[in-house]
Design an enzyme around this catalytic site. Structure first.
Site, PDB file in Angstrom:
ATOM      1  N   ARG A   1      40.743  63.513  34.728  1.00  0.00           N
ATOM      2  CA  ARG A   1      41.623  63.677  35.544  1.00  0.00           C
ATOM      3  C   ARG A   1      41.205  62.508  36.586  1.00  0.00           C
ATOM      4  NH1 ARG A   1      39.825  69.346  38.434  1.00  0.00           N
ATOM      5  NH2 ARG A   1      41.670  71.003  37.679  1.00  0.00           N
TER       6      ARG A   1
ATOM      7  N   LYS B   1      38.389  89.078  30.483  1.00  0.00           N
ATOM      8  CA  LYS B   1      39.128  89.923  31.394  1.00  0.00           C
ATOM      9  C   LYS B   1      40.789  90.448  31.054  1.00  0.00           C
ATOM     10  CE  LYS B   1      34.492  90.270  33.239  1.00  0.00           C
ATOM     11  NZ  LYS B   1      34.100  90.800  34.573  1.00  0.00           N
TER      12      LYS B   1
ATOM     13  N   GLY C   1      41.956  77.465  32.264  1.00  0.00           N
ATOM     14  CA  GLY C   1      40.558  78.417  32.092  1.00  0.00           C
ATOM     15  C   GLY C   1      39.664  77.118  31.409  1.00  0.00           C
TER      16      GLY C   1
ATOM     17  N   GLY D   1      43.676  77.092  37.862  1.00  0.00           N
ATOM     18  CA  GLY D   1      44.290  78.944  38.762  1.00  0.00           C
ATOM     19  C   GLY D   1      46.010  78.077  38.875  1.00  0.00           C
TER      20      GLY D   1
HETATM   21  P1  AMP Z   1      38.355  83.610  30.523  1.00  0.00           P
HETATM   22  O1  AMP Z   1      38.137  82.445  31.230  1.00  0.00           O
HETATM   23  O2  AMP Z   1      39.132  84.241  31.073  1.00  0.00           O
HETATM   24  O3  AMP Z   1      39.200  82.196  29.715  1.00  0.00           O
HETATM   25  O4  AMP Z   1      37.222  83.760  29.232  1.00  0.00           O
HETATM   26  C1  AMP Z   1      37.339  82.678  28.134  1.00  0.00           C
HETATM   27  C2  AMP Z   1      35.466  83.545  28.033  1.00  0.00           C
HETATM   28  O5  AMP Z   1      35.712  84.804  27.552  1.00  0.00           O
HETATM   29  C3  AMP Z   1      34.890  82.537  26.890  1.00  0.00           C
HETATM   30  O6  AMP Z   1      34.420  82.367  27.167  1.00  0.00           O
HETATM   31  C4  AMP Z   1      34.708  83.116  25.810  1.00  0.00           C
HETATM   32  O7  AMP Z   1      33.665  83.334  24.925  1.00  0.00           O
HETATM   33  C5  AMP Z   1      35.324  84.961  26.583  1.00  0.00           C
HETATM   34  N1  AMP Z   1      35.156  85.446  25.667  1.00  0.00           N
HETATM   35  C6  AMP Z   1      36.294  86.017  24.454  1.00  0.00           C
HETATM   36  N2  AMP Z   1      36.155  86.725  23.411  1.00  0.00           N
HETATM   37  C7  AMP Z   1      35.570  87.340  23.613  1.00  0.00           C
HETATM   38  C8  AMP Z   1      34.820  88.342  23.097  1.00  0.00           C
HETATM   39  N3  AMP Z   1      35.315  89.353  22.384  1.00  0.00           N
HETATM   40  N4  AMP Z   1      33.758  89.076  23.871  1.00  0.00           N
HETATM   41  C9  AMP Z   1      33.012  88.492  24.782  1.00  0.00           C
HETATM   42  N5  AMP Z   1      33.679  87.599  24.744  1.00  0.00           N
HETATM   43  C10 AMP Z   1      34.844  86.953  24.421  1.00  0.00           C
END
Ligand code: AMP
Length: 405
Positions: free
Chosen positions: A38, A206, A363, A386
């Protein structure tokens, strides 16, 4: 393309130029900076202004001190690395408003650089005293009084309306700094004016955090590949038993609605066709590749399988633009990083060899691409989390609106 005021449009010679940067760098427990990206991101704008003989006044937030002075959240830690990178002394004011700041501003000569202390040491940065949304306009006016021109160079905070961003623009004309310009040029081209076919790879934990993103993307893309934990919700919605996988069962209807919207918009959706499943959420846990209808009750889907990866690579071959957000599996745990690593490396290769335009952000995306050793090979990686997501959701960003002509 967004038509916005750029730094080169501003007459900055000899002027006091207030530059909103994002020096919210990650630090370890001992307070050492662990990643200076940054700071480096802000250098082109600062160097340009120095060269033009402007008096450069840098403002930034750091952490979440909640309107109070907090030693760990001081920007003093930025002075030495910034000074080294610019090869120039950096003045520092221990507050971003008041007597000391005012004196430090008055002491500036053309080409000098001054960093003001963390704007979030003042509650007015993020809170309106009358309980209204936003910031304290009086605090914003005090900040603005130091400059004659405002340069917003922190895309990563442009989804927020704060005193040090939109507040200053109430008083001073706002121009996009060079880092902001690069962000806007790349992400607006990828999403709003892409070379087609255009695809996105969206993964992560999610669905609930990415509903708006998916809804908007299906209206813009030719192909949407869904991976990571969020793909499980789509698979469950289609009737597959995902066993003990991360899955938001209450969002199955939402997942189906997104699939319908994609169909209506002629956007092809790619979901996993095979998966890697394990009984434990741990690195090197015993695992197996299985079909979608073969996941056991006590197993978790932790990555996409080889057939899925092969389909993803085919889709990447067909695309001229690719947008990437989120990992395709539990990439922190080997070997469940396989699909993310393979797809990321392949993307970087297509960029080098076939001129694919690959833009990533949001993220955990940057961490995943760095882990894959592919980050350098992407056309552009956003420094924002974000703000990148909100742009991809198609929402107007207040910090970008103030730059529009
Ligand atoms: P996000 O912040 O929503 O982009 O999510 C990232 C996180 O999702 C990472 O820490 C990954 O380890 C987790 N992740 C991705 N695929 C899976 C999965 N199949 N089961 C559990 N966690 C997951």
């Amino acid at each position: 393309m967004v038509d916005f005021r750029r730094l080169e449009d501003a007459l900055v010679e000899g002027k006091r130029v207030l530059v909103r940067v994002d020096f919210n760098v990650p630090c370890d427990n001992a307070g050492n900076i662990t990643d200076d990206t940054r700071i480096r991101t802000a250098l082109p704008t600062i160097k340009y202004l120095q060269k033009k003989g402007a008096k450069v006044i840098l403002i930034s937030h750091y952490g979440r001190p909640g309107g109070k002075h907090q030693a760990e959240a001081s920007l003093l830690k930025i002075v030495s690395p910034l000074s080294d990178l610019l090869d120039t002394p950096i003045a520092f004011a221990p507050d971003c408003v008041g007597e000391d700041a005012s004196q430090a501003v008055n002491d500036l000569e053309p080409g000098n650089v001054l960093l003001l202390e963390n704007t979030r040491f003042h509650v007015g940065e993020q809170k309106n005293p009358n309980g209204l949304k936003g910031y304290d306009p009086e605090f914003a006016k005090k900040l603005a009084s130091f400059g004659e021109i405002f340069v917003h160079d922190a895309f990563s905070v442009s989804h927020r309306s704060q005193a040090s961003t939109t507040g200053i623009a109430e008083t001073l004309t706002a121009y996009a700094g060079m880092a902001m310009e690069r962000e806007l040029d790349h992400i607006s081209q990828a999403l709003n004016n892409p070379k087609r076919p255009v695809m996105a790879l969206v993964g992560g934990a999610k669905v609930s955090t990415k509903i708006d993103l998916l809804k908007n993307l299906v209206t813009k893309l030719d192909t949407l590949a869904i991976g990571g934990g969020m793909a499980n919700t789509f698979l469950a919605a289609q009737g597959f038993d995902v066993g003990g996988s991360l899955c938001e069962h209450d969002l199955k209807d939402t997942a189906l609605a997104i699939l319908r919207a994609a169909k209506d918009a002629d956007c092809e959706v790619l979901l996993p066709v095979d998966v890697v499943a394990a009984e434990n959420f741990a690195a090197h846990a015993p695992h197996r590749v299985c079909n979608l209808d073969d996941v056991a009750e006590n197993e978790m889907i932790l990555d996409a399988g080889p057939q899925t990866v092969s389909k993803l690579l085919d889709a990447i071959d067909q695309s001229r633009t690719l947008i990437w957000n989120g990992p395709l599996g539990a990439f922190e745990l080997a070997p469940f990083d396989t699909s993310t690593v393979e797809a990321a490396k392949y993307t970087a290769r297509r960029v080098q060899e076939h001129g694919l335009i690959a833009v990533a952000g949001g993220g955990d995306t940057v961490a995943a691409l760095k882990h894959a050793g592919a980050a350098e090979g992407f056309t552009f990686i956003s420094t924002a989390g974000g703000a990148f997501l909100e742009w991809m959701e198609g929402k107007p960003l207040p910090g970008v609106e103030i730059l529009k002509k």
